[in-house]
Every structure is written in structure tokens, then in C-alpha cells.
Scaffold this motif. Structure first.
Motif, PDB file in Angstrom:
ATOM      1  N   TYR A  45       0.964  -1.111  -0.106  1.00  0.00           N
ATOM      2  CA  TYR A  45      -0.085  -0.018   0.016  1.00  0.00           C
ATOM      3  C   TYR A  45       0.870   1.436   0.014  1.00  0.00           C
ATOM      4  CZ  TYR A  45      -3.836  -3.065   1.362  1.00  0.00           C
ATOM      5  OH  TYR A  45      -4.681  -4.198   1.312  1.00  0.00           O
ATOM      6  N   ARG A  46       0.262   2.288  -0.315  1.00  0.00           N
ATOM      7  CA  ARG A  46       0.937   3.481  -0.274  1.00  0.00           C
ATOM      8  C   ARG A  46       0.230   4.821   0.286  1.00  0.00           C
ATOM      9  NH1 ARG A  46       0.417   7.232  -4.847  1.00  0.00           N
ATOM     10  NH2 ARG A  46      -1.011   6.592  -6.211  1.00  0.00           N
ATOM     11  N   VAL A  47       0.753   5.648   0.708  1.00  0.00           N
ATOM     12  CA  VAL A  47       0.207   6.801   1.214  1.00  0.00           C
ATOM     13  C   VAL A  47       0.616   8.075   0.087  1.00  0.00           C
ATOM     14  CG1 VAL A  47      -0.210   8.626   3.040  1.00  0.00           C
ATOM     15  CG2 VAL A  47       0.306   6.196   3.748  1.00  0.00           C
ATOM     16  N   PRO A  48      -0.083   8.287  -0.489  1.00  0.00           N
ATOM     17  CA  PRO A  48       0.258   9.398  -1.638  1.00  0.00           C
ATOM     18  C   PRO A  48       0.763  10.596  -1.347  1.00  0.00           C
ATOM     19  CG  PRO A  48      -2.186   8.469  -2.161  1.00  0.00           C
ATOM     20  CD  PRO A  48      -1.727   7.804  -0.823  1.00  0.00           C
ATOM     21  N   GLY A  49       1.990  10.908  -1.728  1.00  0.00           N
ATOM     22  CA  GLY A  49       2.688  12.170  -1.465  1.00  0.00           C
ATOM     23  C   GLY A  49       3.536  12.072  -0.324  1.00  0.00           C
ATOM     24  N   SER A  50       3.538  11.000   0.378  1.00  0.00           N
ATOM     25  CA  SER A  50       4.422  10.855   1.570  1.00  0.00           C
ATOM     26  C   SER A  50       5.819  10.072   1.466  1.00  0.00           C
ATOM     27  CB  SER A  50       3.344  10.211   2.739  1.00  0.00           C
ATOM     28  OG  SER A  50       3.388   8.612   2.311  1.00  0.00           O
ATOM     29  N   GLY A  51       6.070   9.345   0.356  1.00  0.00           N
ATOM     30  CA  GLY A  51       6.976   8.384   0.062  1.00  0.00           C
ATOM     31  C   GLY A  51       6.945   7.313   1.150  1.00  0.00           C
ATOM     32  N   THR A  52       5.846   6.743   1.731  1.00  0.00           N
ATOM     33  CA  THR A  52       5.594   5.822   2.496  1.00  0.00           C
ATOM     34  C   THR A  52       5.253   4.609   1.805  1.00  0.00           C
ATOM     35  OG1 THR A  52       5.419   7.032   4.269  1.00  0.00           O
ATOM     36  CG2 THR A  52       4.679   5.079   4.657  1.00  0.00           C
ATOM     37  N   ARG A  53       5.558   3.445   1.977  1.00  0.00           N
ATOM     38  CA  ARG A  53       4.948   2.071   1.416  1.00  0.00           C
ATOM     39  C   ARG A  53       4.766   1.320   2.534  1.00  0.00           C
ATOM     40  NH1 ARG A  53       4.787   5.089  -2.230  1.00  0.00           N
ATOM     41  NH2 ARG A  53       5.367   4.707  -4.333  1.00  0.00           N
ATOM     42  N   VAL A  54       3.572   0.443   2.733  1.00  0.00           N
ATOM     43  CA  VAL A  54       3.345  -0.335   3.874  1.00  0.00           C
ATOM     44  C   VAL A  54       2.958  -1.659   3.226  1.00  0.00           C
ATOM     45  CG1 VAL A  54       1.432  -0.972   5.654  1.00  0.00           C
ATOM     46  CG2 VAL A  54       2.045   1.575   4.985  1.00  0.00           C
ATOM     47  N   PHE A  55       3.710  -2.792   3.679  1.00  0.00           N
ATOM     48  CA  PHE A  55       3.518  -4.010   3.347  1.00  0.00           C
ATOM     49  C   PHE A  55       2.737  -4.906   4.586  1.00  0.00           C
ATOM     50  CE2 PHE A  55       7.134  -1.973   1.590  1.00  0.00           C
ATOM     51  CZ  PHE A  55       7.290  -2.346   0.088  1.00  0.00           C
ATOM     52  N   VAL A  56       1.766  -5.616   3.687  1.00  0.00           N
ATOM     53  CA  VAL A  56       0.727  -6.062   4.766  1.00  0.00           C
ATOM     54  C   VAL A  56       0.478  -7.494   4.395  1.00  0.00           C
ATOM     55  CG1 VAL A  56      -1.934  -6.251   5.408  1.00  0.00           C
ATOM     56  CG2 VAL A  56      -0.436  -3.924   4.948  1.00  0.00           C
ATOM     57  N   VAL A  57       0.589  -8.488   5.271  1.00  0.00           N
ATOM     58  CA  VAL A  57       0.537  -9.807   5.031  1.00  0.00           C
ATOM     59  C   VAL A  57      -1.128 -10.272   4.647  1.00  0.00           C
ATOM     60  CG1 VAL A  57       0.296 -11.981   6.425  1.00  0.00           C
ATOM     61  CG2 VAL A  57       1.949 -10.508   6.985  1.00  0.00           C
ATOM     62  N   ALA A  58      -0.853 -10.752   3.358  1.00  0.00           N
ATOM     63  CA  ALA A  58      -2.274 -11.314   2.894  1.00  0.00           C
ATOM     64  C   ALA A  58      -2.303 -12.735   2.859  1.00  0.00           C
ATOM     65  CB  ALA A  58      -2.291 -10.916   1.199  1.00  0.00           C
ATOM     66  N   ASP A  59      -1.374 -13.384   3.038  1.00  0.00           N
ATOM     67  CA  ASP A  59      -1.383 -14.931   2.979  1.00  0.00           C
ATOM     68  C   ASP A  59      -0.396 -15.584   4.126  1.00  0.00           C
ATOM     69  OD1 ASP A  59      -1.365 -17.716   2.802  1.00  0.00           O
ATOM     70  OD2 ASP A  59      -1.237 -17.671   0.692  1.00  0.00           O
ATOM     71  N   PRO A  60      -0.707 -15.769   5.285  1.00  0.00           N
ATOM     72  CA  PRO A  60       0.149 -16.223   6.220  1.00  0.00           C
ATOM     73  C   PRO A  60       0.824 -17.549   6.048  1.00  0.00           C
ATOM     74  CG  PRO A  60      -2.098 -16.471   7.197  1.00  0.00           C
ATOM     75  CD  PRO A  60      -2.136 -15.994   5.685  1.00  0.00           C
ATOM     76  N   ASP A  61       0.406 -18.502   5.114  1.00  0.00           N
ATOM     77  CA  ASP A  61       0.966 -19.536   4.694  1.00  0.00           C
ATOM     78  C   ASP A  61       0.967 -19.741   3.381  1.00  0.00           C
ATOM     79  OD1 ASP A  61       1.832 -22.407   4.921  1.00  0.00           O
ATOM     80  OD2 ASP A  61      -0.436 -22.923   5.073  1.00  0.00           O
ATOM     81  N   PRO A  62       2.062 -19.028   2.545  1.00  0.00           N
ATOM     82  CA  PRO A  62       2.125 -18.719   1.302  1.00  0.00           C
ATOM     83  C   PRO A  62       2.605 -20.051   0.446  1.00  0.00           C
ATOM     84  CG  PRO A  62       4.098 -17.575   2.415  1.00  0.00           C
ATOM     85  CD  PRO A  62       3.123 -17.912   3.289  1.00  0.00           C
ATOM     86  N   TYR A  63       3.496 -20.774   1.337  1.00  0.00           N
ATOM     87  CA  TYR A  63       3.877 -22.202   0.720  1.00  0.00           C
ATOM     88  C   TYR A  63       3.071 -23.107   0.685  1.00  0.00           C
ATOM     89  CZ  TYR A  63       7.843 -19.137   0.598  1.00  0.00           C
ATOM     90  OH  TYR A  63       8.865 -17.906   0.388  1.00  0.00           O
ATOM     91  N   GLY A  64       1.698 -23.282   1.563  1.00  0.00           N
ATOM     92  CA  GLY A  64       0.730 -23.934   1.627  1.00  0.00           C
ATOM     93  C   GLY A  64       1.278 -25.255   2.625  1.00  0.00           C
ATOM     94  N   TYR A  65       2.015 -25.088   3.731  1.00  0.00           N
ATOM     95  CA  TYR A  65       2.421 -26.016   4.503  1.00  0.00           C
ATOM     96  C   TYR A  65       1.233 -26.605   5.543  1.00  0.00           C
ATOM     97  CZ  TYR A  65       7.206 -24.619   3.267  1.00  0.00           C
ATOM     98  OH  TYR A  65       8.210 -24.514   2.655  1.00  0.00           O
ATOM     99  N   GLY A  66       0.262 -25.756   5.455  1.00  0.00           N
ATOM    100  CA  GLY A  66      -0.682 -26.165   6.123  1.00  0.00           C
ATOM    101  C   GLY A  66      -0.764 -26.248   7.808  1.00  0.00           C
ATOM    102  N   ASP A  67       0.359 -25.713   8.285  1.00  0.00           N
ATOM    103  CA  ASP A  67       0.696 -25.761   9.947  1.00  0.00           C
ATOM    104  C   ASP A  67       0.265 -24.196  10.690  1.00  0.00           C
ATOM    105  OD1 ASP A  67       2.737 -24.225   8.895  1.00  0.00           O
ATOM    106  OD2 ASP A  67       4.282 -25.591   9.793  1.00  0.00           O
ATOM    107  N   HIS A  68      -0.235 -23.373   9.758  1.00  0.00           N
ATOM    108  CA  HIS A  68      -0.496 -22.121  10.161  1.00  0.00           C
ATOM    109  C   HIS A  68      -1.783 -22.097  11.147  1.00  0.00           C
ATOM    110  CE1 HIS A  68      -2.328 -18.156  10.325  1.00  0.00           C
ATOM    111  NE2 HIS A  68      -0.991 -17.623  10.559  1.00  0.00           N
TER     112      HIS A  68
END
Length: 100
Positions: free
Chosen positions: A53-76
Motif C-alpha cells: 500500500y502507499r500513502v500518496p505524497g508521503s514516500g511511504t509504502r506499507v507491506f501487509v500480510v495477505a497470506d500467512p501460509d504462502p507455501y501451503g504447509y498447512g501448519d498455520h
């Protein structure tokens, strides 16, 4: 933030201004705070297991977890507060020109 909880992750000017940052932050809380200040926060890159995500005009980028188990291990465990959850802020990057 979850990605790097070391003292070097939060730029010194932000720490001086806002104090210590919590080791875990939820994106919706940050969004509400940003919007309460009259700014917007926009989805910039919805691909992958981390959304940017970005805050326009601020130079800030925010990175947010969308998939806590991206490799599909199934232990999350979504009920375990020690594990990464959807909506956790992974990291925040601020362009150096904005905080110098």
C-alpha cells in the motif's frame, strides 16, 4: 513490524516523534489513523502473499500480510497470537528524503 523488529527498522526521526513502535501492528488500525489525519492509503500492489500500500505524497509504502501460509504447509494456526496473521503489517518503508 514483523519483518524486522530490530531498532534499525524504524527510522530514528519517527521513533523520536512517535516513541516506541509495537512489535505487531494491524493494517486496519493504521488505515484508520491515516484517514483520521485526512490522508488516504491506497493498494499499490495486490500480488503475492504480501500486499503493498502507499500513502500518496508521503514516500511511504506499507507491506501487509495477505497470506500467512504462502507455501501451503498447512501448519498455520490463525488463532495463535504468536503467528503471523492476515492483516498484520509486515514492514513500513519511508523514502529517506521524507524523514531527514
Amino acid at each position: 513490524m514483523l519483518h524486522d523488529q530490530g531498532p534499525s527498522k524504524v527510522p530514528a526521526p519517527l521513533s523520536r516523534w512517535y516513541g516506541a513502535f509495537a512489535p505487531r501492528a494491524r493494517f486496519e488500525e493504521l488505515r484508520a489513523s491515516v484517514e483520521a489525519l485526512g490522508h488516504t492509503i491506497e493498494l499499490d500492489d495486490p500480488s503475492g502473499d504480501i500486499h503493498r500500500y502507499r500513502v500518496p505524497g508521503s514516500g511511504t509504502r506499507v507491506f501487509v500480510v495477505a497470506d500467512p501460509d504462502p507455501y501451503g504447509y498447512g501448519d498455520h494456526d490463525p488463532d495463535d497470537p504468536e503467528e503471523v496473521q492476515i492483516g498484520d503489517i509486515w514492514s513500513i518503508d519511508v523514502a529517506p528524503a521524507w524523514w531527514r
